[in-house]
Enzyme design. Structure first.
Site, PDB file in Angstrom:
ATOM      1  N   LYS A  79       0.865  -1.185   0.000  1.00  0.00           N
ATOM      2  CA  LYS A  79       0.000   0.000   0.000  1.00  0.00           C
ATOM      3  C   LYS A  79       0.901   1.235   0.000  1.00  0.00           C
ATOM      4  O   LYS A  79       1.926   1.260   0.694  1.00  0.00           O
ATOM      5  CB  LYS A  79      -0.899  -0.024   1.240  1.00  0.00           C
ATOM      6  N   SER A 154      -9.889   2.196   2.620  1.00  0.00           N
ATOM      7  CA  SER A 154      -8.931   2.912   1.806  1.00  0.00           C
ATOM      8  C   SER A 154      -7.924   2.021   1.086  1.00  0.00           C
ATOM      9  O   SER A 154      -7.311   2.455   0.120  1.00  0.00           O
ATOM     10  CB  SER A 154      -8.166   3.918   2.668  1.00  0.00           C
ATOM     11  N   SER A 178     -10.252  -0.229   6.771  1.00  0.00           N
ATOM     12  CA  SER A 178      -9.622  -0.151   5.445  1.00  0.00           C
ATOM     13  C   SER A 178      -8.947  -1.412   4.944  1.00  0.00           C
ATOM     14  O   SER A 178      -8.527  -1.457   3.791  1.00  0.00           O
ATOM     15  CB  SER A 178      -8.628   0.995   5.403  1.00  0.00           C
TER      16      SER A 178
HETATM   17  N1  GLN Z   1     -13.579   4.528   5.963  1.00  0.00           N
HETATM   18  C1  GLN Z   1     -12.942   4.924   7.179  1.00  0.00           C
HETATM   19  C2  GLN Z   1     -12.484   6.345   7.087  1.00  0.00           C
HETATM   20  O1  GLN Z   1     -12.723   6.931   6.107  1.00  0.00           O
HETATM   21  C3  GLN Z   1     -11.783   4.008   7.509  1.00  0.00           C
HETATM   22  C4  GLN Z   1     -10.552   4.290   6.756  1.00  0.00           C
HETATM   23  C5  GLN Z   1      -9.375   3.486   7.196  1.00  0.00           C
HETATM   24  O2  GLN Z   1      -9.514   2.456   7.850  1.00  0.00           O
HETATM   25  N2  GLN Z   1      -8.197   3.985   6.877  1.00  0.00           N
HETATM   26  O3  GLN Z   1     -11.894   6.888   7.974  1.00  0.00           O
END
Ligand code: GLN
Length: 492
Positions: A79, A154, A178
């Site tokens: 990532k 994400s 995410s």
């Molecule tokens: N969807 C969540 C957010 O927007 C989680 C994102 C994540 O786990 N990085 O914060």
């Protein structure tokens, strides 16, 4: 060999050990697939063929000399939130579009020691803020199961790359879902470890008390291989726990599904917006686990309504603090011709950050401001403790807790969810991060549009081995994790 991308990590390891193919052949195979297929999926932000082939040759030489590890020569995608020395690390943001890290994140360095070959860096929501990967400065990644749908976020690039067989496994990070949600949207297995299990050193911070790296792959077994590389204490991360990590491979059959008590939170299955197909597939998977000997126990998680407001105060508060470092002075994007220092800060940040990141910096700054700190941030921290206690109480009577990973399957690209609607989609994942618990997503079937559905299992602290083991046994008895999207079937 034209079907190397269909092999599991264990098969890749055995194939390399038995000289059925070399790491160079394997790496070239993946690079060729990326070149041919990724234009449609757009999972990679940066592909690093030269470095990958050099690493592959080094892996092959190591094998010749009898010094190889289990994973020596197996490719991986990282990532783009993990710093990679000499390779661009963007966190999906314009503000880091020119950033080349002088050092490797701990998990990247550990991957190198294990002999992994880095294929490149994969796309993500900007600074990991989002649930669709559409907030990336580099454009949206597509869901391999339906290219007009999002892969989730994400860690959408990680999920899409693995689901399209453009990497055998990938690293992800999970601040509020995410890893689990994109794994769910793309039909993969993904593990969010206990907070402190995997080093955060060199992982660009979103919300430091919630962020945790973990593996994304087809199966629990594949995840276990990557967990063996990623987990463990790191002196350079003060929140990394100083206990030995498990051997996740050795423990894959360590937990029996027979007699396993699975908690079913009443509140979770009555959430407005829970899609009927998602509910049905999750219930079918629980029935299967019951047939395998598990007991389903109805439990209460009374704080469910507080999850979204609590997370969306704490995460932006920490983000607003973490993102202060991007000031246009030391590294990253700087605006053109600033007239003075304030102008430089203001314009570099306004031009460098996208709208979702700016929204969260504003929310977080507001929640932390002197006049509102007690009313919002301190209150949210207190509610966070109650959410944690709710889970701990549940674990007095059950071994794991079951939930969907997301209320729906993948959204259409550009469905233009308003921000609050998008935040509500995180209902099943964010409490796990607030409590610091581990949780796993396993694919359990499809909705009426042939989009994958995921089951989430939440464990008590440090129970990663147990979660991987339960899913491994489910996957020995079912074949959802072996299903492939049409695009992954393409040969090149
Ligand atoms: N969807 C969540 C957010 O927007 C989680 C994102 C994540 O786990 N990085 O914060």
């Amino acid at each position: 060999m034209t079907d190397l991308h269909r092999l599991s990590i264990r098969e890749l390891s055995e194939g390399l050990a038995g000289s059925k193919f070399s790491s160079r052949e394997l790496t070239e195979h993946y690079l060729k697939r990326i070149e041919k297929i990724d234009a449609q999926v757009q999972s990679y932000v940066t592909v690093t063929p030269e470095q990958a082939l050099a690493q592959a040759d080094a892996a092959d030489a190591l094998r010749q000399s009898g010094m190889a590890n289990v994973l020596t020569g197996v490719p991986v995608a990282h990532k783009d939130i993990f710093c990679t020395q000499g390779i661009k690390t963007t966190a999906g943001s314009k503000i880091l579009d020119n950033f080349i890290s002088p050092y490797d994140a701990t998990i990247v360095a550990k991957g190198k020691v294990a002999g992994l070959v880095t294929l490149g860096k994969v796309n993500m929501d900007e600074f990991a803020m989002g649930s669709t990967s559409e907030s990336s400065y580099f454009g949206a990644t597509k869901n391999p199961w339906a290219l007009d749908h999002v892969p989730g976020g994400s860690s959408g690039g990680s999920a899409a790359a693995v689901a399209a067989d453009l990497a055998p496994f990938a690293t992800g990070t999970d601040t509020g879902g995410s890893i689990r949600q994109p794994a769910s949207f793309c039909g993969l297995t993904g593990l969010k470890p206990t907070y402190g299990r995997v080093s955060r050193f060199g992982m660009i911070a979103y919300a430091s008390s919630l962020d945790q790296g973990g593996p994304m792959a087809r199966s629990a077994e594949d995840c276990a291989y990557l967990m063996n590389v990623m987990a463990g204490h790191d002196d350079r991360d003060s929140t990394s726990v100083n206990v030995d990590a498990d051997d996740y491979i050795a423990n894959l059959n360590g937990t029996s599904v027979k007699g396993l008590r699975i908690g079913i939170p009443k509140q979770y299955f009555n959430v407005a917006g829970l899609d009927a197909d998602v509910k049905a597939r999750v219930e079918e998977s629980l029935k299967k686990l019951e047939d395998m000997g598990a007991t389903l126990v109805e439990i209460d998680l009374n704080m469910t309504d507080a999850y979204v407001p609590t997370y969306y105060l704490i995460a932006p508060a920490e983000a607003s603090s973490n993102l202060q470092r991007f000031d246009g002075v030391r590294y990253g994007y700087r605006c053109e011709n600033p007239v003075d220092l304030t102008d430089l800060y203001k314009r570099s940040r306004s031009e460098g950050f996208g709208p979702e990141v700016q929204r969260r910096i504003l929310i977080g700054t507001y929640a932390l401001s002197a006049g509102y700190y007690d009313a919002y941030y301190v209150k949210a921290q207190k509610v966070r403790r109650l959410i944690q206690q709710d889970f701990l109480k549940a674990f007095e009577s059950v071994d794991v807790i079951a939930a969907p990973s997301a209320p729906t399957t993948a959204y259409k690209i550009g469905a233009s969810l308003d921000p609050v609607e998008m935040y509500l989609g995180d209902i099943y994942t964010i409490a796990v991060n607030l409590a610091g618990l581990p949780a796993i997503n396993a694919p359990v079937g499809f909705d009426k549009d042939q989009l994958p559905v995921g089951l989430q299992l939440i464990g008590n602290y440090w129970s990663e081995s147990q979660l991987l083991s339960v899913v491994h046994q489910y996957q020995q008895a079912t074949d959802w994790h072996t299903k492939r999207a049409a695009i992954a079937e393409e040969t090149v």
